[in-house]
Motif scaffolding. Structure first.
Motif, short mmCIF file in Angstrom:
data_model
loop_
_atom_site.label_atom_id
_atom_site.label_comp_id
_atom_site.label_asym_id
_atom_site.label_seq_id
_atom_site.Cartn_x
_atom_site.Cartn_y
_atom_site.Cartn_z
N GLN A 135 -3.71 -4.28 32.07
CA GLN A 135 -4.39 -4.94 30.97
C GLN A 135 -4.16 -4.20 29.65
N TYR A 136 -3.08 -3.45 29.60
CA TYR A 136 -2.78 -2.60 28.43
C TYR A 136 -2.73 -3.41 27.14
N LYS A 137 -3.38 -2.89 26.12
CA LYS A 137 -3.32 -3.45 24.77
C LYS A 137 -3.08 -2.31 23.79
N ARG A 138 -2.09 -2.49 22.95
CA ARG A 138 -1.77 -1.43 22.00
C ARG A 138 -2.70 -1.48 20.79
N ALA A 139 -2.93 -0.31 20.22
CA ALA A 139 -3.60 -0.23 18.92
C ALA A 139 -2.74 -0.94 17.88
N PRO A 140 -3.28 -1.26 16.72
CA PRO A 140 -2.46 -1.90 15.68
C PRO A 140 -1.17 -1.13 15.42
N LEU A 141 -0.07 -1.86 15.32
CA LEU A 141 1.25 -1.26 15.16
C LEU A 141 1.74 -1.45 13.73
N ILE A 142 2.13 -0.36 13.10
CA ILE A 142 2.72 -0.42 11.77
C ILE A 142 4.22 -0.64 11.90
N ASN A 143 4.76 -1.53 11.09
CA ASN A 143 6.20 -1.63 10.90
C ASN A 143 6.52 -1.42 9.42
N HIS A 144 7.80 -1.16 9.13
CA HIS A 144 8.16 -0.64 7.82
C HIS A 144 9.57 -1.09 7.49
N SER A 145 9.81 -1.50 6.26
CA SER A 145 11.12 -2.02 5.88
C SER A 145 11.96 -0.96 5.18
N ALA A 146 13.24 -1.27 5.02
CA ALA A 146 14.16 -0.34 4.37
C ALA A 146 13.75 -0.02 2.95
N LYS A 147 13.07 -0.94 2.28
CA LYS A 147 12.65 -0.71 0.90
C LYS A 147 11.26 -0.09 0.80
N GLY A 148 10.63 0.17 1.93
CA GLY A 148 9.35 0.86 1.91
C GLY A 148 8.14 -0.01 2.10
N GLN A 149 8.33 -1.30 2.40
CA GLN A 149 7.18 -2.18 2.59
C GLN A 149 6.59 -2.02 3.98
N SER B 285 3.99 -3.45 7.21
CA SER B 285 3.25 -4.53 7.85
C SER B 285 2.43 -3.91 8.98
N ILE B 286 1.42 -4.63 9.43
CA ILE B 286 0.60 -4.19 10.55
C ILE B 286 0.38 -5.38 11.47
N THR B 287 0.59 -5.16 12.76
CA THR B 287 0.43 -6.21 13.76
C THR B 287 -0.65 -5.79 14.75
N HIS B 288 -1.60 -6.69 14.99
CA HIS B 288 -2.64 -6.46 15.98
C HIS B 288 -2.91 -7.77 16.71
N GLY B 289 -2.63 -7.77 18.01
CA GLY B 289 -2.75 -9.02 18.74
C GLY B 289 -1.77 -10.04 18.21
N ASP B 290 -2.28 -11.22 17.90
CA ASP B 290 -1.41 -12.29 17.39
C ASP B 290 -1.19 -12.22 15.89
N SER C 92 5.67 -7.92 -4.69
CA SER C 92 5.54 -8.87 -3.58
C SER C 92 4.09 -8.94 -3.12
N PRO C 93 3.51 -10.13 -3.07
CA PRO C 93 2.13 -10.26 -2.59
C PRO C 93 2.06 -10.13 -1.07
N GLY C 94 0.86 -10.01 -0.55
CA GLY C 94 0.68 -9.93 0.89
C GLY C 94 0.95 -11.27 1.57
N GLU C 95 1.25 -11.20 2.86
CA GLU C 95 1.48 -12.39 3.68
C GLU C 95 0.82 -12.18 5.03
#
Length: 532
Positions: free
Chosen positions: A428-442, A444-449, A459-462
């Motif tokens: 039933q493993y669930k990861r903590a929120p995962l940060i991702n990062h772009s080549a230009k330094g932006q 994102s954070i993913t948690h669940g869906d 650039s505004p948020g999405e």
């Protein structure tokens, strides 16, 4: 609380008890290691391979990858796995250290061949951790984390050793190249010395199999001669270096090193092999025997060749008797290079599958990558898929849990173990929120869906619901203010606490930087700790 690493003997005993507890079976009495011994570990890491560049993940792929498909069929296919960044250097840092590269001085882009190594001396890596726990360790392939070469370009003393390189970061053995081939200092390095020193010069040449370049003879004796011949600045190269030999040489050397381990005494150590390949990164240069295979031009041929070399590794493991208790992990450092767009038009092949974007992008196509794990002795119910989020940054904690060797507070700050997924099909493993990062330094954070792309400069948020919209086509940030607020707060916490995982807050290597567009300087300085 800070944990001290147990002795190698104690860690291996702990691992043996773990394997007994999950009812592993023993080998037949043919001289092979008992399953209660810790597994050999191999990480095969490709360069710029997209999620859609394997036939098991992409039924519409215009080439077949039977050996990668075998990893999926005989192991686990992680369909929501992410590289730490969307370009090379920071992903390799995150993979090896369990810590995001943006915590270092390197906030965007990649290094050249020559630079102070991003991995600090005495910083824990996969190699140093496993070495401390009784493993022999080797790296064969592309490094791209910085090296210290003797002298300046054109004035090298190749009789002196290379420093600040894999042997200084936990590896017992190194064979490979310093960085991507377009950065130069191209030679077959073994340990601290070039087999043949890079005393000549060259530049990119036309490639008749792809829309990129080649690194191949003839070479010139000076940068000025290269500039005159090719109208481009010269970069250092060894007389015997040819780009299309990388995959063969790396695989040959990896097999040779593993073969030496298999012939060792009956009390031999387990081994860790890190095998970062140079394909399908430019130059796309398949060997002639692969020309004409597949239906995706030179790019498809190059991946077919890559798959062939993965098959060579698997065949060696089988023949040597080490197959059963070897954990093989295969993944890529980021999404596909920009030529993915032309492949759709010319061949109908989608390297990014149905995801948005590719290499350098903050969207899923930039960092959602193939990841397969195969371990006959350990993985329960092979042939399954795992669709929840994991990150390559999680490998350090995963290995630590398998070996029952806790990490200290100042290591693997962003690494969360998914070991339970390997040994329990009903995890039933669930990861903590995962940060991702772009080549230009932006960021994102993913948690669940939910995936929040944080504001960055102009650039505004999405915000996207990846379950309903995996292609990131419908930005719902205006409709979901509470989700946005919650994810932004979590991203802030992960940045300023210096870690994703629970534990004592750690320092980032720098103070506030401008890519943190959703955090003010005063907020950062009020919450983040600084190094003494």
């Amino acid at each position: 609380m800070t944990f001290e690493n147990p002795s190698p003997k104690g860690a291996l005993l702990g691992f043996a008890l773990l394997l007994v507890s999950i009812e592993f079976h023993c080998h037949s009495s043919d001289g092979q290691a008992n399953d209660s011994s810790p597994p050999n570990i191999i990480i095969i890491y490709t360069d710029d391979q997209g999620f859609g560049d394997t036939s098991s993940l992409n039924p519409d792929a215009k080439f077949q990858t039977p050996n990668l498909d075998r990893l999926a069929m005989e192991g686990i296919s992680f369909t929501n796995a992410h590289s730490p960044d969307t370009v090379c250097t920071p992903s390799r840092y995150g993979l090896l250290t369990g810590r995001f590269c943006w915590r270092t001085e390197k906030k965007s882009g990649v290094l050249g061949a020559e630079h102070a190594c991003l991995i600090r001396n005495r910083q824990m890596t996969l190699a140093s951790f496993l070495g401390d726990n009784g493993y022999d360790t080797a790296m064969v392939g592309k490094w791209h984390l910085g090296m210290d070469f003797p002298g300046e370009p054109g004035q090298r003393d190749w009789q002196k050793p290379v420093n600040d390189m894999p042997l200084d970061k936990g590896f017992d053995y190194f064979y490979g190249v310093p960085a991507s081939l377009n950065y130069g200092v191209l030679a077959w390095f073994e340990n601290r010395f070039a087999k043949v020193p890079p005393t000549l010069f060259t530049a990119k040449k036309n490639n008749n199999r792809h829309s990129d370049y080649r690194i191949q003879p003839p070479y010139q004796r000076s940068p000025e001669a290269t500039q005159q011949a090719l109208k481009k600045p010269g970069m250092e190269v060894a007389p015997d270096f040819i780009d299309n030999q990388c995959l063969t040489k790396f695989t040959d050397q990896a097999i040779q090193w593993m073969s030496e381990r298999s012939k060792a005494s009956k009390q031999k150590n387990p081994f860790f092999l890190y095998l970062p390949l140079t394909s399908p990164h430019y130059p796309v240069c398949p060997l002639p025997e692969f020309w004409g295979q597949g239906q995706c031009g030179g790019y498809g041929e190059f991946l077919i060749e890559t798959d062939h070399h993965v098959g060579r590794i698997l065949s060696f493991l089988k023949k040597s008797g080490m197959d059963h208790n070897t954990l093989v992990i295969f993944s890529s450092d980021n999404g596909p290079e920009n030529s993915w767009k032309n492949r759709i038009k010319e061949f109908g092949h989608h390297s990014n599958h149905h995801f948005r974007g590719g290499k350098r992008d903050i969207y899923e196509g930039g960092h959602r990558v193939p990841l397969f794990a195969r371990w006959p002795a350990g993985i329960k119910n092979p042939g399954r898929q795992w669709s929840r989020v994991i990150g390559q940054v999680d490998l350090l904690a995963t290995f630590a849990e398998l070996l029952q060797s806790p990490l200290p507070e100042n290591a693997g700050q962003d690494s969360q173990s998914f070991a339970s997924v390997l040994i329990d099909a009903d995890s039933q493993y669930k990861r903590a929120p995962l940060i991702n990062h772009s080549a230009k330094g932006q960021f994102s954070i993913t948690h669940g869906d939910w995936k929040l792309i944080l504001p960055h400069r102009k650039s505004p948020g999405e915000l996207y619901n990846l379950n309903a919209d995996p292609g990131e086509k419908r930005n719902v940030i205006a409709q979901q203010p509470e989700v946005t607020k919650r994810l932004k707060a979590k991203a802030t916490e992960i940045v300023v606490q210096g870690r994703t995982t629970p534990g004592i807050a750690q320092a980032n290597d720098t103070g506030y930087w401008n890519d943190l567009g959703w955090i003010t300087r005063s907020q950062y300085e009020a919450q983040a700790i600084t190094e003494n």
